[in-house]
Write an enzyme that holds these catalytic residues in place. Sequence first.
Site, PDB file in Angstrom:
ATOM      1  N   ASP A 269     -21.472  65.628  39.125  1.00 37.94           N
ATOM      2  CA  ASP A 269     -20.688  65.266  37.940  1.00 37.94           C
ATOM      3  C   ASP A 269     -20.571  63.764  37.745  1.00 37.94           C
ATOM      4  OD1 ASP A 269     -17.409  64.478  38.693  1.00 37.94           O
ATOM      5  OD2 ASP A 269     -18.810  65.066  40.258  1.00 37.94           O
TER       6      ASP A 269
ATOM      7  N   ASP B 227     -15.869  67.747  44.300  1.00 37.35           N
ATOM      8  CA  ASP B 227     -14.865  67.243  43.356  1.00 37.35           C
ATOM      9  C   ASP B 227     -15.476  66.956  41.992  1.00 37.35           C
ATOM     10  OD1 ASP B 227     -12.300  66.848  44.982  1.00 37.35           O
ATOM     11  OD2 ASP B 227     -13.789  65.860  46.242  1.00 37.35           O
TER      12      ASP B 227
ATOM     13  N   ASP C 146     -22.179  69.241  44.591  1.00 34.49           N
ATOM     14  CA  ASP C 146     -21.069  68.337  44.868  1.00 34.49           C
ATOM     15  C   ASP C 146     -19.803  69.187  44.799  1.00 34.49           C
ATOM     16  OD1 ASP C 146     -19.496  65.864  44.943  1.00 34.49           O
ATOM     17  OD2 ASP C 146     -19.146  66.235  42.817  1.00 34.49           O
TER      18      ASP C 146
END
Length: 222
Positions: free
Chosen positions: A167, A11, A9
């Site tokens: 995250d 961000d 991922d």
Amino acid sequence: MAIKAVVFDFDGTLMDTETCAFDAFTGIYAEYGQSLALEAWAVGIGTRGGFDPYEELERLTGGPMDRATIKARFNEVHEANLAKTALFPGVIDRLKEAQRLGLLIGLASSSDRAWIERHLEQQGIRSYFQVIRSSDDVEQVKPDPTLYKLAVEALGVKANEAIAIEDSVNGLRAAKAAGLFGVAVPNQVTAKMDFHDADLILNSLEQRSFEDIIRQLEQNTK
């Protein structure tokens, strides 16, 4: 099982852009005498449309606001925050290790490609990624699994031959629904999320090498 690829991922996973955005809106809310609850903000992390900070501020203040002015203020503060943000600890080490191990490296993000490309170039890591799939490539972003399905397809591997590094819960759900192994690496704005579906949870990308991660995943699937 043979792991052949890793899909990151962006961000909140490679850079702490999530905290940059949250802090920017937290400051704006404070300027209007309001507080932005992390629990509310977290609903929108890793996806789009999960939380509208402008709508919430209007609800808290009791009336319509000049959204253009607020957005301009957010952009100003957000850019200042981003200018001070570097890659998370361990990111470079894991990218170099993945390359050394011969793993294919991809990226799947709900953000738009221009945003992703800009920061990868600024941080000097664009060349590590053989495949990037972004919101420009899909109708539905995470938690829909399409981004991850497209990423592994473009890398030329099966979903169960790839590890996703995420995250957020929205991102993890997308990865697992696509059939990838899911490794959660929470940051300070996602730390209280429920990552029970993760195959592995790390405090940071410094904590474990890919060799260790792959070894554990192999043991867990026996």
